[in-house]
Write a protein that holds these residues in place. Structure first.
Motif, mmCIF file in Angstrom:
data_model
loop_
_atom_site.group_PDB
_atom_site.id
_atom_site.type_symbol
_atom_site.label_atom_id
_atom_site.label_comp_id
_atom_site.label_asym_id
_atom_site.label_seq_id
_atom_site.Cartn_x
_atom_site.Cartn_y
_atom_site.Cartn_z
ATOM 1 N N ARG A 223 3.332 1.626 -11.257
ATOM 2 C CA ARG A 223 3.829 0.808 -10.143
ATOM 3 C C ARG A 223 5.250 1.216 -9.771
ATOM 4 O O ARG A 223 5.588 1.338 -8.597
ATOM 5 N N GLU A 245 -0.240 1.251 2.897
ATOM 6 C CA GLU A 245 -0.843 -0.060 3.153
ATOM 7 C C GLU A 245 -2.361 -0.007 2.964
ATOM 8 O O GLU A 245 -2.963 -0.954 2.465
ATOM 9 N N GLN A 248 -3.055 -0.165 -0.664
ATOM 10 C CA GLN A 248 -2.905 -1.548 -1.147
ATOM 11 C C GLN A 248 -4.111 -2.407 -0.777
ATOM 12 O O GLN A 248 -4.571 -3.219 -1.588
ATOM 13 N N ARG A 251 -6.958 -1.459 -2.977
ATOM 14 C CA ARG A 251 -6.696 -1.924 -4.340
ATOM 15 C C ARG A 251 -7.044 -3.407 -4.485
ATOM 16 O O ARG A 251 -7.577 -3.832 -5.505
#
Ligand SMILES: [Zn+2]
Length: 266
Positions: A223, A245, A248, A251
């Motif tokens: 991270r 983005e 993300q 994820r």
């Protein structure tokens, strides 16, 4: 390629595609000899086009191009590698899209850059073949920064030039590398860089992918480095990236995995 040549062959990876007119596509491709090119694939959106399946996004293909007045035209296409896992695994696809977006930003139009092309093909293959997408992507970022002339300094303080000691450091985008705890504490626009994160970045700078592929990065270091590298790349490029983005969002859809908390001995 001599300017008089009417047609030329090249290997290429498809970076971007846009629809053009009724059946054509405008494509941005990366080639080893001619750098980044914008080309047109005519009729490729017709159902019976013989080129269609060979010009998918991220595909590596052998192309025959004809010189056009403004843009060159793809007259033949034969895929050499379609990286099939990238088409079915959304997480791997998102990481490939990120690598391609970065590469598109750094690649120069019509300028030979074989190492950059090699890095792209290797990275797509690694993402396709099952290596940890996070590890592949962090390694890609470090190599890309090297090739683009923005290799961060990780071995001495960018302010006082003291040799970097095995402890937590600061990282300055503006200075392009680490600041020692003394110098970093006096600056405002700096990020923290943990000793674990520093070790991983140094290890990546000095080794081949084969030497780092066995590394299990802890979730916290993953991270940390993801945020740091994205920030540094955004700073260097002076533009916002779109694909982080996407990663993300993907994820958030994935089932939670158990983090592996081993740190590398770099
Ligand atoms: Zn210092």
């Amino acid at each position: 390629m001599s300017p008089r040549e009417r047609a030329y062959r090249t290997e290429a990876v498809v970076l971007r595609r846009h629809e053009l007119g009724e059946a054509d596509r405008l494509m941005t491709i990366l080639t080893p000899h001619y750098g980044k090119l914008r080309v047109v694939a005519k009729g490729v959106r017709r159902p019976r086009s013989r080129k269609a399946g060979h010009l998918e996004l991220f595909t590596r293909a052998q192309l025959l191009l004809a010189r056009g007045r403004e843009l060159d035209i793809v007259t033949q296409a034969e895929s050499a590698d379609t990286f099939p896992t990238l088409q079915t695994d959304l997480n791997r696809l998102a990481h490939a899209a990120y690598a391609v977006e970065l590469l598109d930003c750094f690649a120069v139009a019509e300028e030979e850059n074989r190492p950059l092309y090699r890095l792209l093909v290797d990275t797509l293959a690694r993402l396709d073949q099952g290596s940890d997408p996070g590890l592949v992507t962090r390694f890609f970022e470090v190599r890309l920064l090297d090739l683009a002339g923005f290799q961060p300094q990780l071995f001495e303080c960018r302010s006082c030039a003291a040799e970097t000691r095995p402890e937590d450091q600061y990282f300055s985008f503006e200075a392009g590398g680490v600041l020692c705890p003394n110098c970093g504490a006096q600056q405002r626009a700096v990020r923290r860089l943990s000793l674990g994160g520093l070790k991983v970045l140094r290890h990546f700078q000095r080794n081949t992918f084969e030497a780092v592929v066995g590394l299990k990065l802890g979730a916290a270091v993953q991270r940390e480095l993801e945020t740091l590298m994205e920030g540094y790349l955004t700073f260097v490029l002076e533009r916002r990236l779109h694909t982080p983005e996407f990663i993300q969002r993907v994820r958030a859809l994935l089932p939670a995995t158990i983090p592996i908390e081993a740190t590398p001995e770099a």
